[in-house]
Structures are given as C-alpha cells and as structure tokens.
Design a protein around this motif. Sequence first.
Motif, mmCIF file in Angstrom:
data_model
loop_
_atom_site.group_PDB
_atom_site.id
_atom_site.type_symbol
_atom_site.label_atom_id
_atom_site.label_comp_id
_atom_site.label_asym_id
_atom_site.label_seq_id
_atom_site.Cartn_x
_atom_site.Cartn_y
_atom_site.Cartn_z
ATOM 1 N N SER B 50 0.817 -1.225 0.000
ATOM 2 C CA SER B 50 0.000 0.000 0.000
ATOM 3 C C SER B 50 0.849 1.273 0.000
ATOM 4 C CB SER B 50 -0.955 0.001 1.187
ATOM 5 O OG SER B 50 -0.260 -0.130 2.405
ATOM 6 N N SER B 51 2.118 1.156 0.418
ATOM 7 C CA SER B 51 2.995 2.334 0.404
ATOM 8 C C SER B 51 3.595 2.619 -0.958
ATOM 9 C CB SER B 51 4.174 2.131 1.356
ATOM 10 O OG SER B 51 3.728 2.101 2.659
ATOM 11 N N LEU B 52 3.582 1.632 -1.815
ATOM 12 C CA LEU B 52 4.277 1.793 -3.095
ATOM 13 C C LEU B 52 3.410 2.527 -4.112
ATOM 14 C CD1 LEU B 52 6.115 -1.636 -3.611
ATOM 15 C CD2 LEU B 52 6.919 0.412 -2.452
ATOM 16 N N GLU B 53 3.935 3.643 -4.600
ATOM 17 C CA GLU B 53 3.218 4.394 -5.631
ATOM 18 C C GLU B 53 3.576 3.888 -7.014
ATOM 19 O OE1 GLU B 53 3.489 8.649 -5.108
ATOM 20 O OE2 GLU B 53 3.328 8.373 -2.951
ATOM 21 N N ILE B 54 4.740 3.284 -7.102
ATOM 22 C CA ILE B 54 5.207 2.763 -8.387
ATOM 23 C C ILE B 54 5.702 1.331 -8.186
ATOM 24 C CG2 ILE B 54 6.863 3.056 -10.267
ATOM 25 C CD1 ILE B 54 7.115 6.029 -9.168
ATOM 26 N N VAL B 55 5.314 0.435 -9.062
ATOM 27 C CA VAL B 55 5.871 -0.918 -9.071
ATOM 28 C C VAL B 55 6.415 -1.152 -10.472
ATOM 29 C CG1 VAL B 55 5.316 -3.372 -8.972
ATOM 30 C CG2 VAL B 55 4.411 -1.846 -7.242
ATOM 31 N N ASP B 56 7.704 -1.350 -10.575
ATOM 32 C CA ASP B 56 8.291 -1.585 -11.896
ATOM 33 C C ASP B 56 8.376 -3.085 -12.171
ATOM 34 O OD1 ASP B 56 10.314 -2.392 -10.260
ATOM 35 O OD2 ASP B 56 11.649 -0.736 -10.716
ATOM 36 N N SER B 57 8.910 -3.434 -13.346
ATOM 37 C CA SER B 57 8.929 -4.848 -13.724
ATOM 38 C C SER B 57 9.835 -5.659 -12.794
ATOM 39 C CB SER B 57 9.376 -5.005 -15.172
ATOM 40 O OG SER B 57 10.670 -4.481 -15.335
ATOM 41 N N PHE B 58 10.838 -5.005 -12.212
ATOM 42 C CA PHE B 58 11.735 -5.715 -11.283
ATOM 43 C C PHE B 58 10.970 -6.172 -10.033
ATOM 44 C CE2 PHE B 58 14.592 -5.353 -7.553
ATOM 45 C CZ PHE B 58 15.417 -6.423 -7.834
ATOM 46 N N ILE B 59 10.240 -5.249 -9.429
ATOM 47 C CA ILE B 59 9.458 -5.591 -8.231
ATOM 48 C C ILE B 59 8.342 -6.578 -8.584
ATOM 49 C CG2 ILE B 59 7.974 -4.659 -6.390
ATOM 50 C CD1 ILE B 59 10.734 -3.687 -6.007
ATOM 51 N N ILE B 63 7.838 -10.234 -6.854
ATOM 52 C CA ILE B 63 6.624 -10.691 -6.173
ATOM 53 C C ILE B 63 6.176 -12.037 -6.755
ATOM 54 C CG2 ILE B 63 4.164 -10.179 -5.834
ATOM 55 C CD1 ILE B 63 5.030 -7.187 -5.648
ATOM 56 N N GLY B 64 6.241 -12.141 -8.081
ATOM 57 C CA GLY B 64 5.890 -13.405 -8.726
ATOM 58 C C GLY B 64 6.809 -14.538 -8.274
ATOM 59 N N ASN B 65 8.111 -14.233 -8.170
ATOM 60 C CA ASN B 65 9.077 -15.251 -7.718
ATOM 61 C C ASN B 65 8.789 -15.698 -6.289
ATOM 62 O OD1 ASN B 65 10.417 -15.097 -10.102
ATOM 63 N ND2 ASN B 65 12.156 -13.891 -9.328
ATOM 64 N N LEU B 90 1.110 -2.408 -13.981
ATOM 65 C CA LEU B 90 1.468 -3.821 -14.102
ATOM 66 C C LEU B 90 0.894 -4.425 -15.380
ATOM 67 C CD1 LEU B 90 1.216 -5.136 -10.431
ATOM 68 C CD2 LEU B 90 3.258 -4.971 -11.843
ATOM 69 N N VAL B 91 -0.363 -4.106 -15.663
ATOM 70 C CA VAL B 91 -0.980 -4.655 -16.879
ATOM 71 C C VAL B 91 -0.313 -4.067 -18.115
ATOM 72 C CG1 VAL B 91 -3.108 -4.740 -18.239
ATOM 73 C CG2 VAL B 91 -3.169 -5.259 -15.804
ATOM 74 N N GLU B 92 -0.005 -2.771 -18.060
ATOM 75 C CA GLU B 92 0.667 -2.141 -19.202
ATOM 76 C C GLU B 92 2.057 -2.730 -19.430
ATOM 77 O OE1 GLU B 92 -1.540 2.218 -19.401
ATOM 78 O OE2 GLU B 92 0.442 2.062 -18.497
ATOM 79 N N LEU B 93 2.695 -3.176 -18.354
ATOM 80 C CA LEU B 93 4.008 -3.811 -18.461
ATOM 81 C C LEU B 93 3.882 -5.260 -18.937
ATOM 82 C CD1 LEU B 93 5.798 -2.617 -15.171
ATOM 83 C CD2 LEU B 93 6.478 -2.031 -17.498
ATOM 84 N N MET B 95 2.535 -7.621 -17.075
ATOM 85 C CA MET B 95 2.689 -8.540 -15.950
ATOM 86 C C MET B 95 1.324 -8.789 -15.325
ATOM 87 S SD MET B 95 6.101 -7.084 -14.190
ATOM 88 C CE MET B 95 6.728 -8.740 -13.973
ATOM 89 N N SER B 96 0.807 -9.969 -15.520
ATOM 90 C CA SER B 96 -0.528 -10.240 -14.983
ATOM 91 C C SER B 96 -0.446 -10.863 -13.586
ATOM 92 C CB SER B 96 -1.286 -11.161 -15.927
ATOM 93 O OG SER B 96 -0.540 -12.348 -16.103
ATOM 94 N N LEU B 97 0.770 -11.124 -13.119
ATOM 95 C CA LEU B 97 0.994 -11.765 -11.827
ATOM 96 C C LEU B 97 0.147 -13.028 -11.672
ATOM 97 C CD1 LEU B 97 1.283 -8.777 -9.311
ATOM 98 C CD2 LEU B 97 3.107 -10.090 -10.346
ATOM 99 N N ALA B 98 0.200 -13.867 -12.691
ATOM 100 C CA ALA B 98 -0.536 -15.126 -12.653
ATOM 101 C C ALA B 98 -0.083 -15.939 -11.441
ATOM 102 C CB ALA B 98 -0.301 -15.909 -13.936
ATOM 103 N N GLY B 99 -1.003 -16.499 -10.735
ATOM 104 C CA GLY B 99 -0.658 -17.332 -9.582
ATOM 105 C C GLY B 99 -0.512 -16.560 -8.293
ATOM 106 N N VAL B 100 -0.636 -15.237 -8.368
ATOM 107 C CA VAL B 100 -0.580 -14.440 -7.136
ATOM 108 C C VAL B 100 -2.000 -13.969 -6.817
ATOM 109 C CG1 VAL B 100 0.414 -12.411 -6.012
ATOM 110 C CG2 VAL B 100 1.727 -13.629 -7.739
ATOM 111 N N ARG B 101 -2.484 -14.272 -5.644
ATOM 112 C CA ARG B 101 -3.819 -13.812 -5.265
ATOM 113 C C ARG B 101 -3.706 -12.405 -4.693
ATOM 114 N NH1 ARG B 101 -6.538 -18.927 -2.301
ATOM 115 N NH2 ARG B 101 -8.451 -17.850 -2.868
ATOM 116 N N THR B 102 -4.743 -11.624 -4.875
ATOM 117 C CA THR B 102 -4.716 -10.260 -4.346
ATOM 118 C C THR B 102 -5.942 -10.013 -3.477
ATOM 119 O OG1 THR B 102 -5.811 -9.481 -6.346
ATOM 120 C CG2 THR B 102 -3.423 -9.264 -6.283
#
Lengths: 122, 122
Positions: B50-59, B63-65, B90-93, B95-102
């Motif tokens: 919730s603190s992160l305003e930006i999540v890049d492809s590295f982060i 998270i996926g790993n 994330l979607v624009e990058l 990254m659908s984060l398949a397998g990660v529940r939100t």
Amino acid sequence: MDRIPILKMGRFLLVTIQVDMHDEMAMTLQEDLTSRIVTDRAQGVLIDISSLEIVDSFIGRMIGNIAGMARLLDAETVLVGMRPAVAITLVELGMSLAGVRTALNVDKGMLMLQNAQREKSA
Amino acid sequence: MDRIPILKMGRFLLVTIQVDMHDEMAMTLQEDLTSRIVTDRAQGVLIDISSLEIVDSFIGRMIGNIAGMARLLDAETVLVGMRPAVAITLVELGMSLAGVRTALNVDKGMLMLQNAQREKSA
C-alpha cells in the motif's frame, strides 16, 4: 515515501517503522494514526520497531506521545520487536517509556491486546 | 535499513514493503522469507504494497518469484493494498501476476488465507 502505512488487523492497527523518521514524517504518523483509531474504531495499536537499530530521544518521545494520544482515544499501545541495544539506549537516555506496554513480537503483542480487551469487557 | 522485516502473525507471515528495493535487498527478502516459511511453519504470506506508488517490472517479477517459492514450500501468497495506478502499470508492463492472489487490505487477505486453509484441511 512520505508516510508510514497503517494496517488494520481486525480491531487493531499495526504500524511497522522501517525507516529513520524526520520531524514531518513523525507528525504525519501521529495525525494519520489518531484519525485511523477513530475511523476504524480501533481498540489497540501495535508499533513494530524490529527494523530499527537505533532509537534516539526524538523517536522515543514520539512513541510515548502516540501511546498517550491512543489512550485518550480509548486504544492501548503495545511496542513490539525492540532490539536489546535499543532497550539499553533508551534507558541510558533516561526514557523509561512509562505507560507504553512492550511485547517480544507481533504475535505476543496481539495476544496482549486481546487479553486487555477481554478484561475490559468482563 | 538493509532488510525488510518479516512479521509473524499466527500461522501467517506479513511483509510490508515501504521502500524502493534494489537488487540486493530483493534477494535478501527472498532468502529471509523462504527460510522463515520453513522455520515458522508458515502456511501463508501476506505482502502489503500500500505504500508503493510505483511498481516496476523488477518488483513485479520479484513478487511473482516469491509467490512461486512460497507455493513450493506449501504456503499461499496474497498481495494486498495495491493502488489503482499500480494495477494499471502492471498490466501495461504485461505482468498479470498469474498465480498471485490479491486482496484489498490485510484484513481481507488474512481472511482469504484462513479460508484457503480451511478448504485444504476439509
């Protein structure tokens, strides 16, 4: 990052302090936390400082202030995860943190708050 | 700060990411978290962003790993507190984060993990 996140866990709020706070950030935390206690009807606050290697008198005073404000809003504060070196520093600084309860970790702090609630409602 | 704290909450572990992570910090988090899942016999991991305003492809990849590693150790991962702008990025990058529940927040994420546990043991 300009503010420290406050996470709601059931009837309690959890604050994890990970970075060294400057004055403005500490003021923001106090304001955010007091308003969250009211809006979320929180009955307790857990402050985790397991990441902090050093706690100076500024942070010590801020924690004391937060506990005092929370008490006025009918919420208990438990400070968790204090490192041994921090405890030594705080006593050497003459800060006994009177009125602030402490616990070894979040799990134990949560239990402490739940027991305090039970006694209150009994 | 050199490492992100991992808080034990009952049978689950909570990680609050508050700062932008560089490579080394992300590696340390992966190592710390996998060993904590084993030593604490954790059945789930909550990652609060919730603190992160930006999540890049590295982060995003990290998270996926983490979710993948946790799954191999028989623990579920729930990502909580994502900001709308982060979901868009994330979607624009791609990254659908398949397998990660939100989940919306820690409270709801915790409930999700508890339900998953109940179904498993049923």
